[in-house]
Design a protein around this motif. Structure first.
Motif: not given
Lengths: 403, 403
Positions: B55-75
């Protein structure tokens, strides 16, 4: 004593940093309008549907969703995929469907199963960079197929080497190809498949963009024309969300067991939670409502970019308006080099991907790729205007007498 | 005309169905008490914490969480991992952390980067089957290290081939190894690492079970003893949930760029949504409260199985009580074969994994693996009782005069 204890595999020499990735780093400056990345518009992500599905999955099937799961993928999702591809003319049982961690993983598994060092793999000219990267560690020799605005030429496929070790497959993107945006017409599809059958070269058909058509659906799938000689790759990244990393392979029965073993060795299985959430979102026809909205949005963006390009680009630039997908492919006038111009473009506040990255051989330095789905129409116009100014200046500089 | 157009890679001959997987299919009959699978107890999955994090992720960072992301992983997740391994004595920057799609993917990437056809890879005797499966397609020659109840013998490592092509690495599981449950003591660790340094054989340290200790934490990580000569693999599967497929590699700076390129080619990146949800769950110390609960539960299960084994198993069976992890490793009396007995066991309503699957060479047919974390203590007692009856009957049959 400081000698490294590590010895890398011979194939490591074939693993190279993605030029696109390096370019994206340069272009991710604040204030730069980027038409470089192949990112779907985040406005199309169905956040509320995903949130509701997460809740349902965690309320009704949390133990299954959070536990280890089958390497083949979630049974109802595999059945959904079989129905989905049946609508494209591919008759396949759910037992032929392998759920993958994005269709990039499908490319990796295909390379692992089919590529031997020194055996040719045929690719379009140009082709999807991610496929070159996926296959390269398995050390194939790439054969670049002579291609036109409809994709590869049938006679180029017929001419492929078929003596041992044989051309292992032709990697083809018939719908709104990345990077060119081109689509293969029905007649070309039939001719390409006939040539491939004749040459004994099977087909790996990659179709991430097929649902993103604007006026009419693309012609029949290549796999429908030669089921036993084709592997089909699909994805949820462009119609739902890339952030769940969900794709699929539909494979001939003959190949399925080994693909499954390759999958199991690669990551055991694609996250069960992700599969269940996506299945909850799509199972009752959600995409029938959702995908047309994406099409309408992308079509408006495409139109905005087409109009802006007509207005802003200097004479001598060539492009075709894509009938779907996410990309325009531009060829600059003689004497311009898209890679050399990129720093000027970034300086001017816009970014694109130089086309050279997409060639297995003999890159055309005059080409570049523009995404029309990441920015809004207003920003597309602003970006293309800036690109036009950069190109006009570059042309003027090229034509000025050298001092 | 019906000749297949497909030619598989030479390496495909090295991809084989997991014996465990085939066995699990047989044992998944209703009514069978399975101690076969390596499944964490689903009762340990923190469903509510995960739901709140989704819920928190989809409320506060949905665009980033559902988009392509860095190959290294989440900083921030990479920074968390760097802190986590620092507590094990491994000094590593977040830039050395690569987030993987489960630690199985870590094994695949390591194999891809380091294994050449015909180059030796050293493994414990026995070892984790999934690692054999991950490395095999890259065609190494496995060297089985002579091992005792603390793991591989230092002299076996010193004796590894170091002429070209050299032993590429030793794959070691120092903590509560799968399948044996054994743990390497501090002195053995030091001796093993000293031998590896001397032999110039770097170490791939796999640590999925290190947090699951019962009375005292295991000794120092191998990677802490030889940072530049070690790759460390970790996982969230055993302390949080396997269904999110989240693991990590901590690699020497020298190897990181190529591992990253291998990762990018394999699946672009691990799902950003999954990384963000897990980070939301763990970022404020959740695991400090949660992991002790798992330990307490698994310790009670371990105790239940230890007591049941003492009561139920016939004389001549050998085992050691594991100090952590998930498995008992049993050696049956002379003349019994765990694979041959499995159908009888399933008939009697219980299942285990025959140990033979875990050997690169010369399987010991008398061994079997029992998981103590999937069933409740009551069912463990019931299952072990049944196993005891099967073994008593088999011994009686083996000792009966042949008619």
């Amino acid at each position: 004593m400081n000698r490294s204890p590590w010895t890398q595999a011979r194939r490591a020499a074939r693993m190279n940093p993605s030029i696109i990735r390096e370019i994206l780093k340069v272009t991710e400056k604040p204030g730069v309008l980027s038409m470089a990345g192949g990112l779907p518009s985040a406005d199309t992500f169905p956040v509320e549907a995903i949130r509701a599905a997460c809740d349902r999955v965690l309320s009704t099937q949390s133990k299954e969703a959070l536990q280890y799961a089958a390497s083949e993928g979630l049974a109802p999702l595999r059945a959904w995929v079989a129905e989905k591809v049946a609508a494209l003319g591919i008759q396949a049982s759910p037992d032929q469907v392998l759920i993958t961690s994005g269709s990039q993983q499908g490319l990796d598994l295909v390379g692992k199963l089919l590529c031997d060092a020194g055996a040719p793999v045929a690719v379009e000219t140009p082709t999807y960079l991610g496929a070159l990267q996926a296959f390269s560690p398995y050390e194939p020799i790439f054969a670049s197929l002579a291609s036109d605005e409809e994709g590869p030429l049938p006679q180029a496929i017929e001419a492929l080497p078929h003596d041992a070790p044989g051309t292992r497959f032709a990697y083809l993107l018939p719908n709104y190809q990345n990077p060119t945006g081109r689509v293969m017409g029905q007649a070309r599809r039939e001719a390409v498949v006939a040539a491939a059958r004749k040459a004994g070269v099977p087909i790996v058909e990659d179709n991430p963009y097929g649902d993103l058509w604007f006026d009419q659906a693309p012609p029949q799938s290549l796999s429908a024309l030669w089921p036993e000689g084709s592997i089909y790759l699909g994805s949820f990244s462009k119609v739902l969300t890339p952030g769940f990393r969900l794709g699929y392979i539909v494979a001939p029965t003959e190949l399925y067991p080994k693909l499954l073993q390759a999958k199991q060795a690669a990551d055991l299985h694609t996250p069960g939670f992700n599969q269940r959430v996506v299945y909850e979102v799509i199972k009752d026809g959600f995409l029938d409502q959702h995908v047309p909205k994406i099409r309408a949005r992308y079509k408006a963006n495409r139109d905005a970019m087409a109009a802006a390009l007509r207005e802003a680009l200097p004479p001598g630039c060539e492009w075709r308006t894509p009938e779907g997908g996410m990309f325009f492919w531009i060829r600059l006038p003689e004497g311009l080099d898209a890679m050399a111009l990129l720093p000027h473009a970034v300086e001017a506040g816009i970014a694109y991907v130089p086309g050279a990255a997409f060639y297995a051989h003999h890159p055309d330095p005059r080409t570049l790729r523009l995404s029309f789905v990441t920015l809004t129409p207003d920003l597309i116009r602003e970006g293309v205007d800036k690109l036009g100014r950069v190109l006009h200046e570059a042309l003027a500089a090229a034509e000025a007498p050298t001092p």
